[in-house]
Write an enzyme that holds these catalytic residues in place. Structure first.
Site, PDB file in Angstrom:
ATOM      1  N   ASN A 309     -73.498  17.507 121.639  1.00 48.24           N
ATOM      2  CA  ASN A 309     -74.012  18.845 121.912  1.00 48.24           C
ATOM      3  C   ASN A 309     -74.747  19.440 120.711  1.00 48.24           C
ATOM      4  OD1 ASN A 309     -74.097  21.258 123.700  1.00 48.24           O
ATOM      5  ND2 ASN A 309     -72.800  22.173 122.112  1.00 48.24           N
ATOM      6  N   GLU A 327     -66.258  11.423 116.731  1.00 46.05           N
ATOM      7  CA  GLU A 327     -65.486  11.977 117.834  1.00 46.05           C
ATOM      8  C   GLU A 327     -64.287  11.071 118.121  1.00 46.05           C
ATOM      9  OE1 GLU A 327     -63.792  13.478 121.069  1.00 46.05           O
ATOM     10  OE2 GLU A 327     -65.373  14.584 120.026  1.00 46.05           O
ATOM     11  N   CYS A 401     -62.971  27.604 118.501  1.00 42.77           N
ATOM     12  CA  CYS A 401     -62.567  28.184 119.784  1.00 42.77           C
ATOM     13  C   CYS A 401     -61.205  28.852 119.677  1.00 42.77           C
ATOM     14  CB  CYS A 401     -62.559  27.112 120.882  1.00 42.77           C
ATOM     15  SG  CYS A 401     -61.383  25.775 120.595  1.00 42.77           S
TER      16      CYS A 401
END
Length: 448
Positions: A309, A327, A401
């Site tokens: 992203n 990742e 987040c």
């Protein structure tokens, strides 16, 4: 367990909690005078009549029965299910005040947990506030007393599934078809064996993934296929774990989303993680790249990169620089590589690594980088930060987040590693909820 006091009581709301509830204290004369009570549906500055819903040693919980004196920031909720459905808890608060509240949550967490404060507070980033949610999960429950199958988010009491007919924050092609989705499931032979339906919206198609605990009958498959064709949904089945997801029939349709600012097109699978708010996501990437300020020839490390992203726009924007994405999910790494090839990007590499474990043997860790971008899950990035060779990095941009884990990690970077928290601010990825998405910029220790 002591019985709840169901007597309506009047309280004054003095603050808003981290989960969007009003904060008050039981009034004088009450048996528990002075004890903190969290009140669903109430706003700071209001006087409300409440009824107790839960009790614990340190605080109580209550729901609003009547607003006696309203806050000037109170607005009429748009959704008819507000107050029952737990998907949104802040629709009664004006949008400008919602983002101000989230900014204060971020700053309070940084101060209280990390003992740090940014030199500059970034202006909030905002995108679509309605019809924005392109990924999520509906719970499903057959309720015999209602002779109905409920499809929706959990109620504010998470033991129950909200009985909703529409959702104003989910993408419109699905949000206004929740009633039809519930009727579909209610008409299936397997209506008691479907616990959840995941949804994810691409540019051209919205996919629905039906988790089912027993094999579906041919009749049920035909009903699902007819619903998908009629409503324009791509239907997938999930009989087991995430690797069991398969299209109901034929080949899986391509699911993609495009980010035109960087001429990037991302291909994804139905259960992959993508940011839920498309417009906010593009604004967030633009801000991250601006704050990272990659110069010609610099090497950039993107941790927790997912499908790419941030990585792919970084590679597009960095020119002759090099970008490395790391990742933990090997499947996402494989698809990130495919996305890089799909977009003709050759100046980047992807690696699979569990970033919460020992990274000493990882070849990418020794390559040397100029800039670092990281976007971890709610648990944060403290384990990988402590292992990175921070010396030599010119800047860190941290997308978060969860303000609590960001604050903890910021505290370590500033108070232990000597970095400076230059800027921080919030991004409204989830309007009308109490979820706080934020971004922070760190500069290295001054030489000498």
């Amino acid at each position: 367990m002591a019985r709840l006091d169901q007597t309506p009581k009047t309280v004054s709301i003095v603050d808003l909690s981290h989960d969007g509830r009003g904060v008050a204290r039981w009034p004088e004369g009450d048996a528990h005078a002075g004890k903190t009570v969290f009140v669903a549906g109430a706003l700071p500055g209001e006087t409300v009549s409440v009824q107790q819903t839960a009790r614990s040693r340190h605080f109580d919980e209550a729901k609003t029965l009547e607003v006696i004196a309203a806050s000037p920031d109170r607005v009429t909720p748009r959704c008819p299910h507000f107050g029952t459905c737990g998907g949104c808890v802040l629709q009664h608060l004006a949008e400008d005040r919602q983002i101000a509240y989230k900014q204060q949550v971020l700053l309070d967490n940084l101060q209280r947990i990390g003992h740090v404060a940014p030199a500059t507070v970034l202006p909030p980033l905002r995108g679509d506030s309605w019809g924005y949610r392109r990924k999520g999960r509906f719970s499903v429950r057959r309720v015999e007393k209602k002779d109905k199958t409920l499809v929706g988010f959990r109620e504010q009491d998470p033991r129950f599934v909200a009985d909703i007919a529409e959702c104003h924050v989910v993408v419109p092609q699905l949000g206004f078809k929740v009633a039809e989705l519930g009727a579909l499931v209610d008409g299936l032979d397997a209506r008691r064996d479907i616990p959840q339906i995941e949804f994810i919206a691409g540019e051209a198609r919205t996919a629905l993934v039906f988790r089912h605990l027993q094999p579906l009958s041919d009749a049920d498959k035909a009903r699902l296929e007819a619903f998908g064709a009629e409503q324009g949904f791509a239907i997938f089945l999930q009989p087991g774990g995430i690797d069991s997801v398969q299209p109901l029939s034929g080949e899986a349709p391509q699911l993609t989303f495009r980010m035109p600012q960087w001429d990037v097109d991302l291909l994804f699978r139905p259960l992959d993680f993508i940011q839920v708010n498309a417009k906010l996501n593009e604004a967030m990437i633009a801000r991250a790249l601006d704050l990272l300020d990659v110069q010609p020839g610099e090497r950039v490390l993107d941790l927790f990169c997912g499908l790419g992203n941030f990585t792919l726009p970084l590679a597009r924007a960095s020119g002759d620089g090099a970008v490395v994405g790391v990742e933990g999910d090997a499947g996402l790494v494989q698809r990130a590589r495919a996305n890089a090839e799909r977009n003709g990007l050759g100046n980047l590499q992807f690696f699979a690594a569990d970033l919460a474990q020992d990274l000493a043997g990882q070849p990418w860790l020794k390559a040397g980088f100029d800039k670092l971008l990281l976007d971890p899950a709610r648990s944060g990035a403290i384990e990988v930060l402590k292992q990175l060779p921070l010396k030599g990095l010119k800047r860190i941009v941290y997308v978060s987040c969860h303000p609590g884990s960001l604050a903890r990690d910021a505290g370590w970077l500033v108070n232990e590693a000597g970095w400076t928290l230059r800027e921080a601010g919030v991004m409204d990825m989830f309007p009308h909820t109490a979820h706080v998405e934020s971004i922070a910029v760190f500069d290295p220790p001054k030489k000498g």
